[in-house]
Design a protein around this motif. Sequence first.
Motif, PDB file in Angstrom:
ATOM      1  N   LEU A 173       0.824  -1.202   0.000  1.00 57.32           N
ATOM      2  CA  LEU A 173       0.000   0.000   0.000  1.00 57.32           C
ATOM      3  C   LEU A 173       0.866   1.263   0.000  1.00 57.32           C
ATOM      4  CD1 LEU A 173      -2.716  -1.016   2.617  1.00 57.32           C
ATOM      5  CD2 LEU A 173      -2.951  -0.988   0.118  1.00 57.32           C
ATOM      6  N   ASP A 174       0.354   2.304  -0.640  1.00 56.16           N
ATOM      7  CA  ASP A 174       1.001   3.619  -0.608  1.00 56.16           C
ATOM      8  C   ASP A 174       0.397   4.427   0.535  1.00 56.16           C
ATOM      9  OD1 ASP A 174       2.625   3.167  -2.861  1.00 56.16           O
ATOM     10  OD2 ASP A 174       0.984   3.698  -4.211  1.00 56.16           O
ATOM     11  N   TYR A 175       1.248   4.995   1.381  1.00 59.38           N
ATOM     12  CA  TYR A 175       0.780   5.752   2.537  1.00 59.38           C
ATOM     13  C   TYR A 175       1.186   7.210   2.417  1.00 59.38           C
ATOM     14  CZ  TYR A 175       0.149   1.164   4.719  1.00 59.38           C
ATOM     15  OH  TYR A 175      -0.240  -0.118   5.009  1.00 59.38           O
ATOM     16  N   GLY A 176       0.273   8.084   2.849  1.00 57.34           N
ATOM     17  CA  GLY A 176       0.606   9.484   2.977  1.00 57.34           C
ATOM     18  C   GLY A 176       1.349   9.728   4.285  1.00 57.34           C
ATOM     19  N   ALA A 177       1.777  10.954   4.472  1.00 60.12           N
ATOM     20  CA  ALA A 177       2.597  11.281   5.642  1.00 60.12           C
ATOM     21  C   ALA A 177       1.859  11.015   6.953  1.00 60.12           C
ATOM     22  CB  ALA A 177       3.030  12.745   5.577  1.00 60.12           C
ATOM     23  N   ARG A 178       0.534  11.143   6.941  1.00 62.32           N
ATOM     24  CA  ARG A 178      -0.240  10.974   8.176  1.00 62.32           C
ATOM     25  C   ARG A 178      -0.972   9.633   8.238  1.00 62.32           C
ATOM     26  NH1 ARG A 178      -3.092  16.932   9.163  1.00 62.32           N
ATOM     27  NH2 ARG A 178      -1.141  18.153   9.181  1.00 62.32           N
ATOM     28  N   ASP A 179      -0.795   8.786   7.258  1.00 60.55           N
ATOM     29  CA  ASP A 179      -1.502   7.509   7.231  1.00 60.55           C
ATOM     30  C   ASP A 179      -0.854   6.513   8.187  1.00 60.55           C
ATOM     31  OD1 ASP A 179      -3.241   8.467   5.337  1.00 60.55           O
ATOM     32  OD2 ASP A 179      -2.138   7.606   3.636  1.00 60.55           O
ATOM     33  N   GLU A 180      -1.686   5.771   8.879  1.00 63.01           N
ATOM     34  CA  GLU A 180      -1.215   4.727   9.786  1.00 63.01           C
ATOM     35  C   GLU A 180      -1.195   3.400   9.030  1.00 63.01           C
ATOM     36  OE1 GLU A 180      -2.093   3.503  14.438  1.00 63.01           O
ATOM     37  OE2 GLU A 180      -3.711   4.335  13.212  1.00 63.01           O
ATOM     38  N   PRO A 181      -0.091   2.674   9.048  1.00 62.82           N
ATOM     39  CA  PRO A 181      -0.023   1.410   8.307  1.00 62.82           C
ATOM     40  C   PRO A 181      -1.026   0.382   8.818  1.00 62.82           C
ATOM     41  CG  PRO A 181       2.173   2.165   8.908  1.00 62.82           C
ATOM     42  CD  PRO A 181       1.205   3.025   9.659  1.00 62.82           C
ATOM     43  N   VAL A 182      -1.439  -0.517   7.920  1.00 59.80           N
ATOM     44  CA  VAL A 182      -2.375  -1.576   8.302  1.00 59.80           C
ATOM     45  C   VAL A 182      -1.753  -2.541   9.302  1.00 59.80           C
ATOM     46  CG1 VAL A 182      -3.802  -1.491   6.225  1.00 59.80           C
ATOM     47  CG2 VAL A 182      -1.720  -2.900   6.245  1.00 59.80           C
ATOM     48  N   THR A 183      -0.441  -2.581   9.383  1.00 55.99           N
ATOM     49  CA  THR A 183       0.226  -3.446  10.354  1.00 55.99           C
ATOM     50  C   THR A 183       0.231  -2.848  11.760  1.00 55.99           C
ATOM     51  OG1 THR A 183       2.309  -2.469   9.600  1.00 55.99           O
ATOM     52  CG2 THR A 183       1.706  -4.624   8.692  1.00 55.99           C
ATOM     53  N   ASP A 184      -0.124  -1.567  11.899  1.00 55.62           N
ATOM     54  CA  ASP A 184      -0.069  -0.885  13.194  1.00 55.62           C
ATOM     55  C   ASP A 184      -1.449  -0.534  13.752  1.00 55.62           C
ATOM     56  OD1 ASP A 184       2.648  -1.009  12.857  1.00 55.62           O
ATOM     57  OD2 ASP A 184       2.899   1.105  12.359  1.00 55.62           O
ATOM     58  N   GLY A 185      -2.325   0.000  12.909  1.00 50.23           N
ATOM     59  CA  GLY A 185      -3.596   0.534  13.377  1.00 50.23           C
ATOM     60  C   GLY A 185      -4.487  -0.460  14.100  1.00 50.23           C
ATOM     61  N   PRO A 186      -4.703  -1.651  13.557  1.00 49.70           N
ATOM     62  CA  PRO A 186      -5.609  -2.590  14.244  1.00 49.70           C
ATOM     63  C   PRO A 186      -5.148  -2.957  15.656  1.00 49.70           C
ATOM     64  CG  PRO A 186      -5.303  -3.238  11.962  1.00 49.70           C
ATOM     65  CD  PRO A 186      -4.322  -2.134  12.222  1.00 49.70           C
ATOM     66  N   LEU A 187      -3.849  -3.198  15.838  1.00 45.47           N
ATOM     67  CA  LEU A 187      -3.364  -3.545  17.176  1.00 45.47           C
ATOM     68  C   LEU A 187      -3.539  -2.373  18.135  1.00 45.47           C
ATOM     69  CD1 LEU A 187      -2.012  -5.417  19.170  1.00 45.47           C
ATOM     70  CD2 LEU A 187       0.220  -4.737  18.220  1.00 45.47           C
ATOM     71  N   ARG A 188      -3.332  -1.162  17.658  1.00 50.37           N
ATOM     72  CA  ARG A 188      -3.555   0.018  18.519  1.00 50.37           C
ATOM     73  C   ARG A 188      -4.992   0.047  19.020  1.00 50.37           C
ATOM     74  NH1 ARG A 188      -5.860   4.847  17.532  1.00 50.37           N
ATOM     75  NH2 ARG A 188      -5.850   4.569  15.250  1.00 50.37           N
ATOM     76  N   ILE A 189      -5.951  -0.190  18.136  1.00 52.35           N
ATOM     77  CA  ILE A 189      -7.356  -0.155  18.534  1.00 52.35           C
ATOM     78  C   ILE A 189      -7.666  -1.293  19.502  1.00 52.35           C
ATOM     79  CG2 ILE A 189      -9.735  -0.301  17.720  1.00 52.35           C
ATOM     80  CD1 ILE A 189      -8.308   2.329  17.087  1.00 52.35           C
ATOM     81  N   TRP A 190      -7.143  -2.493  19.230  1.00 45.14           N
ATOM     82  CA  TRP A 190      -7.388  -3.618  20.139  1.00 45.14           C
ATOM     83  C   TRP A 190      -6.896  -3.296  21.538  1.00 45.14           C
ATOM     84  CZ3 TRP A 190      -8.627  -6.607  15.731  1.00 45.14           C
ATOM     85  CH2 TRP A 190      -9.442  -7.721  15.981  1.00 45.14           C
ATOM     86  N   ARG A 191      -5.709  -2.719  21.628  1.00 46.94           N
ATOM     87  CA  ARG A 191      -5.140  -2.415  22.937  1.00 46.94           C
ATOM     88  C   ARG A 191      -5.934  -1.332  23.662  1.00 46.94           C
ATOM     89  NH1 ARG A 191       1.245  -2.506  21.051  1.00 46.94           N
ATOM     90  NH2 ARG A 191       1.681  -4.676  21.661  1.00 46.94           N
ATOM     91  N   THR A 192      -6.318  -0.276  22.947  1.00 46.26           N
ATOM     92  CA  THR A 192      -7.071   0.797  23.609  1.00 46.26           C
ATOM     93  C   THR A 192      -8.460   0.311  23.997  1.00 46.26           C
ATOM     94  OG1 THR A 192      -7.799   1.710  21.465  1.00 46.26           O
ATOM     95  CG2 THR A 192      -5.800   2.622  22.438  1.00 46.26           C
ATOM     96  N   ALA A 193      -9.073  -0.533  23.168  1.00 40.39           N
ATOM     97  CA  ALA A 193     -10.395  -1.082  23.502  1.00 40.39           C
ATOM     98  C   ALA A 193     -10.303  -1.965  24.744  1.00 40.39           C
ATOM     99  CB  ALA A 193     -10.956  -1.868  22.325  1.00 40.39           C
ATOM    100  N   ALA A 194      -9.276  -2.818  24.797  1.00 40.13           N
ATOM    101  CA  ALA A 194      -9.118  -3.697  25.960  1.00 40.13           C
ATOM    102  C   ALA A 194      -8.883  -2.879  27.227  1.00 40.13           C
ATOM    103  CB  ALA A 194      -7.964  -4.664  25.723  1.00 40.13           C
ATOM    104  N   ALA A 195      -8.068  -1.848  27.136  1.00 35.84           N
ATOM    105  CA  ALA A 195      -7.763  -1.023  28.306  1.00 35.84           C
ATOM    106  C   ALA A 195      -8.990  -0.257  28.790  1.00 35.84           C
ATOM    107  CB  ALA A 195      -6.631  -0.060  27.978  1.00 35.84           C
ATOM    108  N   ALA A 196      -9.864   0.121  27.857  1.00 29.03           N
ATOM    109  CA  ALA A 196     -11.035   0.933  28.211  1.00 29.03           C
ATOM    110  C   ALA A 196     -12.270   0.091  28.484  1.00 29.03           C
ATOM    111  CB  ALA A 196     -11.328   1.923  27.084  1.00 29.03           C
ATOM    112  N   GLY A 197     -12.185  -1.228  28.323  1.00 29.64           N
ATOM    113  CA  GLY A 197     -13.348  -2.073  28.536  1.00 29.64           C
ATOM    114  C   GLY A 197     -14.414  -1.876  27.476  1.00 29.64           C
ATOM    115  N   ARG A 198     -13.991  -1.774  26.223  1.00 34.15           N
ATOM    116  CA  ARG A 198     -14.919  -1.552  25.121  1.00 34.15           C
ATOM    117  C   ARG A 198     -14.866  -2.727  24.148  1.00 34.15           C
ATOM    118  NH1 ARG A 198     -16.071   4.150  24.137  1.00 34.15           N
ATOM    119  NH2 ARG A 198     -15.718   3.941  21.898  1.00 34.15           N
ATOM    120  N   GLY A 199     -15.926  -2.853  23.358  1.00 31.16           N
ATOM    121  CA  GLY A 199     -15.970  -3.838  22.304  1.00 31.16           C
ATOM    122  C   GLY A 199     -15.307  -3.314  21.043  1.00 31.16           C
ATOM    123  N   LEU A 200     -15.398  -4.101  19.963  1.00 29.77           N
ATOM    124  CA  LEU A 200     -14.693  -3.745  18.729  1.00 29.77           C
ATOM    125  C   LEU A 200     -15.484  -4.209  17.515  1.00 29.77           C
ATOM    126  CD1 LEU A 200     -10.914  -3.969  18.141  1.00 29.77           C
ATOM    127  CD2 LEU A 200     -12.426  -5.123  16.523  1.00 29.77           C
TER     128      LEU A 200
END
Length: 208
Positions: A173-200
């Motif tokens: 994939l081609d990413y812009g300067a502010r784009d989050e890679p697909v290898t990083d974004g999903p894990l970030r959301i999983w971790r923040t959801a788990a820490a906050a007690g939220r679903g996904l």
Amino acid sequence: MGFTSAWSVSSHPDSVIAELTPHLAPALEADRTQPAGRRRWETWRCAPLPDHRTWYRDRAHDGAIDSFLTLTRPGGHVDEVCNGITDRAFHVMEDVWEPEPEAADMFVSVHRKDYAVAALFHAIGPDRAALLPGWCGNVLLTAAEVRRTLPDVERALTFTPGERARVGDRDWLDYGARDEPVTDGPLRIWRTAAAAGRGLCAVALHVD
């Protein structure tokens, strides 16, 4: 013909997950259990594809490439629900994206003539992809399920420096300067959801 696709991974309170479940859960299960999809998964699992830069020079892999891209691109029941084809009461913008405006609670990867899940799966390979819950990028989990699945997602998407270099090289994939890679974004959301007690909720779809 051109197209645009999106893959979003977002965290939500369990009350929102409960509202999404009647719309998305049956479609996700139908895609996950479709025999043709399972056969494509097994084909890829048994014979991972070579470097994507060789795909169209080496015609011996044409069938396997087509099978993999069919497996990993939107086009099944979840895509139809998200586009209002089979469920006119559901609107992905209003029901999934607009309720979570905070960047900390959402990862979105939008691409013209390309697919985020296909690039991610090719980058990490079938063994790591098999650790991810749901089916080919589509996931619906309660807060308890997020916590339970986080260790597998961390194993799938955590890399040593050498592994990250190889994975990054296989992500086309081609990413812009502010784009989050697909290898990083999903894990970030999983971790923040788990820490906050939220679903996904994660959905891959065509947006035009």
